[in-house]
Scaffold this motif. Sequence first.
Motif, PDB file in Angstrom:
ATOM      1  N   SER A 186      29.343  13.719 -16.875  1.00  0.00           N
ATOM      2  CA  SER A 186      29.683  15.137 -16.959  1.00  0.00           C
ATOM      3  C   SER A 186      29.969  15.481 -18.406  1.00  0.00           C
ATOM      4  CB  SER A 186      30.913  15.452 -16.096  1.00  0.00           C
ATOM      5  OG  SER A 186      31.357  16.774 -16.355  1.00  0.00           O
ATOM      6  N   ARG A 187      29.413  16.576 -18.857  1.00  0.00           N
ATOM      7  CA  ARG A 187      29.670  17.048 -20.219  1.00  0.00           C
ATOM      8  C   ARG A 187      31.166  17.277 -20.437  1.00  0.00           C
ATOM      9  NH1 ARG A 187      27.061  19.895 -24.580  1.00  0.00           N
ATOM     10  NH2 ARG A 187      25.045  19.231 -23.743  1.00  0.00           N
ATOM     11  N   ALA A 188      31.896  17.592 -19.390  1.00  0.00           N
ATOM     12  CA  ALA A 188      33.332  17.846 -19.522  1.00  0.00           C
ATOM     13  C   ALA A 188      34.100  16.589 -19.904  1.00  0.00           C
ATOM     14  CB  ALA A 188      33.882  18.420 -18.220  1.00  0.00           C
ATOM     15  N   ASP A 189      33.525  15.404 -19.677  1.00  0.00           N
ATOM     16  CA  ASP A 189      34.228  14.148 -19.922  1.00  0.00           C
ATOM     17  C   ASP A 189      33.904  13.524 -21.276  1.00  0.00           C
ATOM     18  OD1 ASP A 189      35.380  14.305 -17.408  1.00  0.00           O
ATOM     19  OD2 ASP A 189      33.757  13.153 -16.466  1.00  0.00           O
ATOM     20  N   VAL A 190      32.938  14.096 -21.993  1.00  0.00           N
ATOM     21  CA  VAL A 190      32.489  13.495 -23.248  1.00  0.00           C
ATOM     22  C   VAL A 190      32.323  14.584 -24.306  1.00  0.00           C
ATOM     23  CG1 VAL A 190      31.267  11.659 -22.014  1.00  0.00           C
ATOM     24  CG2 VAL A 190      30.017  13.720 -22.716  1.00  0.00           C
ATOM     25  N   HIS A 191      32.160  14.133 -25.549  1.00  0.00           N
ATOM     26  CA  HIS A 191      31.814  15.039 -26.641  1.00  0.00           C
ATOM     27  C   HIS A 191      30.372  14.741 -27.033  1.00  0.00           C
ATOM     28  CE1 HIS A 191      32.010  17.503 -30.207  1.00  0.00           C
ATOM     29  NE2 HIS A 191      31.700  16.454 -30.977  1.00  0.00           N
ATOM     30  N   VAL A 192      29.471  15.657 -26.731  1.00  0.00           N
ATOM     31  CA  VAL A 192      28.045  15.426 -26.945  1.00  0.00           C
ATOM     32  C   VAL A 192      27.694  15.609 -28.422  1.00  0.00           C
ATOM     33  CG1 VAL A 192      25.711  16.202 -26.391  1.00  0.00           C
ATOM     34  CG2 VAL A 192      27.460  16.105 -24.591  1.00  0.00           C
ATOM     35  N   LEU A 193      26.957  14.625 -28.948  1.00  0.00           N
ATOM     36  CA  LEU A 193      26.462  14.691 -30.328  1.00  0.00           C
ATOM     37  C   LEU A 193      24.980  15.050 -30.374  1.00  0.00           C
ATOM     38  CD1 LEU A 193      28.106  11.453 -31.803  1.00  0.00           C
ATOM     39  CD2 LEU A 193      29.013  13.787 -31.844  1.00  0.00           C
ATOM     40  N   LEU A 194      24.186  14.419 -29.495  1.00  0.00           N
ATOM     41  CA  LEU A 194      22.745  14.652 -29.450  1.00  0.00           C
ATOM     42  C   LEU A 194      22.325  14.970 -28.022  1.00  0.00           C
ATOM     43  CD1 LEU A 194      21.457  11.515 -31.453  1.00  0.00           C
ATOM     44  CD2 LEU A 194      21.973  13.790 -32.375  1.00  0.00           C
ATOM     45  N   ARG A 195      21.337  15.848 -27.885  1.00  0.00           N
ATOM     46  CA  ARG A 195      20.774  16.126 -26.569  1.00  0.00           C
ATOM     47  C   ARG A 195      19.268  16.319 -26.693  1.00  0.00           C
ATOM     48  NH1 ARG A 195      19.433  21.548 -26.427  1.00  0.00           N
ATOM     49  NH2 ARG A 195      20.637  22.910 -27.805  1.00  0.00           N
ATOM     50  N   LEU A 196      18.597  16.099 -25.597  1.00  0.00           N
ATOM     51  CA  LEU A 196      17.158  16.287 -25.538  1.00  0.00           C
ATOM     52  C   LEU A 196      16.831  17.778 -25.522  1.00  0.00           C
ATOM     53  CD1 LEU A 196      14.278  15.092 -25.012  1.00  0.00           C
ATOM     54  CD2 LEU A 196      14.804  15.323 -22.566  1.00  0.00           C
ATOM     55  N   PHE A 215      20.441  16.741 -20.760  1.00  0.00           N
ATOM     56  CA  PHE A 215      20.083  15.351 -21.007  1.00  0.00           C
ATOM     57  C   PHE A 215      20.672  14.931 -22.350  1.00  0.00           C
ATOM     58  CE2 PHE A 215      16.884  17.204 -18.268  1.00  0.00           C
ATOM     59  CZ  PHE A 215      16.710  16.252 -17.269  1.00  0.00           C
ATOM     60  N   ALA A 216      21.921  14.499 -22.326  1.00  0.00           N
ATOM     61  CA  ALA A 216      22.579  14.058 -23.561  1.00  0.00           C
ATOM     62  C   ALA A 216      22.001  12.712 -23.994  1.00  0.00           C
ATOM     63  CB  ALA A 216      24.082  13.939 -23.338  1.00  0.00           C
ATOM     64  N   LEU A 217      21.901  12.520 -25.312  1.00  0.00           N
ATOM     65  CA  LEU A 217      21.353  11.281 -25.859  1.00  0.00           C
ATOM     66  C   LEU A 217      22.346  10.535 -26.735  1.00  0.00           C
ATOM     67  CD1 LEU A 217      17.717  12.435 -26.674  1.00  0.00           C
ATOM     68  CD2 LEU A 217      18.525  11.156 -24.679  1.00  0.00           C
ATOM     69  N   ALA A 218      23.466  11.141 -27.044  1.00  0.00           N
ATOM     70  CA  ALA A 218      24.557  10.443 -27.731  1.00  0.00           C
ATOM     71  C   ALA A 218      25.832  11.233 -27.521  1.00  0.00           C
ATOM     72  CB  ALA A 218      24.274  10.278 -29.229  1.00  0.00           C
ATOM     73  N   TRP A 219      26.920  10.506 -27.332  1.00  0.00           N
ATOM     74  CA  TRP A 219      28.206  11.175 -27.141  1.00  0.00           C
ATOM     75  C   TRP A 219      29.347  10.247 -27.541  1.00  0.00           C
ATOM     76  CZ3 TRP A 219      25.317  10.187 -22.466  1.00  0.00           C
ATOM     77  CH2 TRP A 219      25.793   9.117 -21.700  1.00  0.00           C
ATOM     78  N   THR A 220      30.539  10.820 -27.605  1.00  0.00           N
ATOM     79  CA  THR A 220      31.757  10.050 -27.839  1.00  0.00           C
ATOM     80  C   THR A 220      32.784  10.424 -26.781  1.00  0.00           C
ATOM     81  OG1 THR A 220      32.774  11.706 -29.294  1.00  0.00           O
ATOM     82  CG2 THR A 220      31.378  10.037 -30.335  1.00  0.00           C
TER      83      THR A 220
END
Length: 259
Positions: A186-196, A215-220
């Motif tokens: 879930s996007r709510a649980d992560v900090h997205v850096l890269l997405r498709l 479609f996230a491709l990198a997150w923290t």
Amino acid sequence: MSARVAGGAARAAVCVLWLLACLALPSGAAPRTRPAAAEVLYFTYSAGYRHKVVPESERILSKLGEESGRMRVTVSHDPAILDAARLARFDVVVFYTTGELPIDARQKRDLLAFVEDGKGFVGIHSASDTFYQWPEYGRMLGGYFDEHPWNQQVTVRVEDRRHPATRHLSRRLDIADEIYQFKDWSRADVHVLLRLDTASVDLAHPKVHRKDGDFALAWTRAQGRGRVFYTALGHRPEVWRDPRFQHLLLGAVQWAAGE
């Protein structure tokens, strides 16, 4: 000019440079020193599908550490290293793994405690195709692999260009790689850096399961007092040879180490 005069002039020049450096510092501040290199464990173990790129990835990550001076990389394929005593010497653990790794319940607790107590974890590509039977791992990482609909040239959008892992990137980049999608994510649980950028792929592909187009491709994410980074990229050898990907990993490791 005599040797005595020349020597005096040189000493005077050194004193002037020292004085200018001191004046440039805030009051009471000491000169900044370069952070010590992070101690990094690169753990590669294939309990499922074995990626052909693994040996090359080991060489590249080790070389990246040597050339940058920012990390000292220890490569291991031995699951015994994942216990509290052996992990204590590391700042960051990096996984390129698949399947149910052969570690016991105590080792699993040790790995979680390593991160939650303030260390770093970096997952690359198939690290999300790991430990399906250990849900705490999936929650720590942020999600699980759920098919790869595309293996092709795609466009990637950079959502955060201020993060140490992505600040060298432009707002978009084109790259050819195997593209994952995720479940229990879930996007709510992560900090997205890269997405498709979904305009660059066929969303009608039969392996597409996500209906939200995200479609996230990198997150923290944070895990206790620790820091977790994940990127889905890294399937193809040419991606590992790409300086953009190498700097992504270097920045991710430095961030995970708390720099």
